[in-house]
Design a protein around this motif. Structure first.
Motif, PDB file in Angstrom:
ATOM      1  N   TYR A  30      39.959  48.839  48.266  1.00  0.00           N
ATOM      2  CA  TYR A  30      39.042  49.642  48.126  1.00  0.00           C
ATOM      3  C   TYR A  30      37.946  49.127  47.633  1.00  0.00           C
ATOM      4  O   TYR A  30      36.604  49.015  48.093  1.00  0.00           O
ATOM      5  N   PHE A  31      37.951  48.824  46.349  1.00  0.00           N
ATOM      6  CA  PHE A  31      37.027  47.961  45.738  1.00  0.00           C
ATOM      7  C   PHE A  31      36.132  47.050  46.445  1.00  0.00           C
ATOM      8  O   PHE A  31      35.017  46.633  46.211  1.00  0.00           O
ATOM      9  N   SER A  32      37.111  45.949  47.088  1.00  0.00           N
ATOM     10  CA  SER A  32      36.476  44.947  47.929  1.00  0.00           C
ATOM     11  C   SER A  32      35.706  45.505  48.698  1.00  0.00           C
ATOM     12  O   SER A  32      34.331  45.287  48.957  1.00  0.00           O
ATOM     13  N   SER A  33      35.952  46.598  49.396  1.00  0.00           N
ATOM     14  CA  SER A  33      34.940  47.175  50.627  1.00  0.00           C
ATOM     15  C   SER A  33      33.809  47.699  50.059  1.00  0.00           C
ATOM     16  O   SER A  33      32.890  47.977  50.841  1.00  0.00           O
ATOM     17  N   GLU A  34      33.872  48.023  48.928  1.00  0.00           N
ATOM     18  CA  GLU A  34      32.577  48.727  48.216  1.00  0.00           C
ATOM     19  C   GLU A  34      31.706  47.556  47.469  1.00  0.00           C
ATOM     20  O   GLU A  34      30.597  47.956  47.031  1.00  0.00           O
ATOM     21  N   GLY A  35      32.148  46.248  47.824  1.00  0.00           N
ATOM     22  CA  GLY A  35      31.310  45.207  46.937  1.00  0.00           C
ATOM     23  C   GLY A  35      31.416  45.202  45.505  1.00  0.00           C
ATOM     24  O   GLY A  35      30.732  44.485  44.788  1.00  0.00           O
ATOM     25  N   LEU A  36      32.474  45.872  45.102  1.00  0.00           N
ATOM     26  CA  LEU A  36      32.759  45.690  43.609  1.00  0.00           C
ATOM     27  C   LEU A  36      33.722  44.759  43.383  1.00  0.00           C
ATOM     28  O   LEU A  36      35.019  44.983  43.098  1.00  0.00           O
TER      29      LEU A  36
END
Length: 169
Positions: A30-36
Motif C-alpha cells: 500500500y505505502f509503495s503504491s502511495e509513493g511512501l
C-alpha cells in the motif's frame, strides 16, 4: 513435551505471527503504491520481524518435542485511508498481539509450565517495543498533520530502518 493447552495456544500464535507478517507486507505494498517508500520499508521490516517471531515459536515447539501445526492464513486488509490510518491500525494490531501473548503466559502460569514462561518473557518485552515504535510514528504524524515536507522527512527516516533478527540473540 508441552501441555496440550500450551501447545494449542502456541500453534495459534504461530498462525497469528504469520498473519501479522502478511498484513505488514500488504501495508508495505500500500505505502509503495502511495509513493511512501520509507513507510513501505518500515512495514517490510515489520514483515520480516513477524516471520522471525513465528519461527521462534515454531522452533520452540520443535525443541519441546512437538510438531508445529500450520493453519490457513486469513485474508488481510489491502488499503488504508492514509499513513495515519495505517499506523493506527498497526498500533491496534500490536496491542492485540500483546494480549494474545499475555494469554499464552496466563495459560503457561496455570499449567505451571516454567520453560514456556521463560520463553514468553522475550515476547512480552518485545511487544513493549513494538507498541512504542508504532506510537512514535503516530506521534510524529500528529505533529506533521499529514502534510508537507515533514512527511517527506519522516518517510526518508523510515527508509533507513533495517531488519535485525533479534530472535537469534
Amino acid at each position: 513435551m508441552l501441555n496440550q493447552r500450551v501447545y494449542n495456544a502456541i500453534n495459534d500464535q504461530i498462525n497469528a505471527e504469520i498473519w501479522s507478517g502478511y498484513m505488514y507486507l500488504s501495508m508495505s505494498a500500500y505505502f509503495s503504491s502511495e509513493g511512501l517508500n520509507g513507510f513501505a520499508n518500515w512495514m517490510r521490516v515489520q514483515w520480516q520481524e513477524e516471520l522471525s517471531h513465528a519461527m521462534k515459536f515454531f522452533d520452540y515447539v520443535v525443541e519441546r518435542g512437538e510438531r508445529p501445526i500450520l493453519k490457513p492464513i486469513d485474508a488481510v486488509p489491502e488499503k488504508w485511508d492514509s499513513a495515519m490510518h495505517a499506523m493506527e491500525e498497526t498500533l491496534k494490531h500490536e496491542q492485540k498481539v500483546t494480549s494474545l501473548i499475555n494469554n499464552i503466559m496466563d495459560v503457561a502460569i496455570e499449567e505451571k509450565d516454567h520453560a514456556t514462561k521463560s520463553m514468553l518473557q522475550w515476547f512480552i518485552d518485545e511487544q513493549v517495543e513494538e507498541e512504542a515504535g508504532a506510537q512514535e510514528i503516530i506521534d510524529s504524524l500528529k505533529l506533521l498533520d499529514g502534510k508537507g515536507h515533514g512527511i517527506y522527512m519522516l518517510d526518508k527516516e523510515l527508509k533507513a530502518r533495517q531488519f535485525v533478527d533479534e530472535t537469534a540473540e
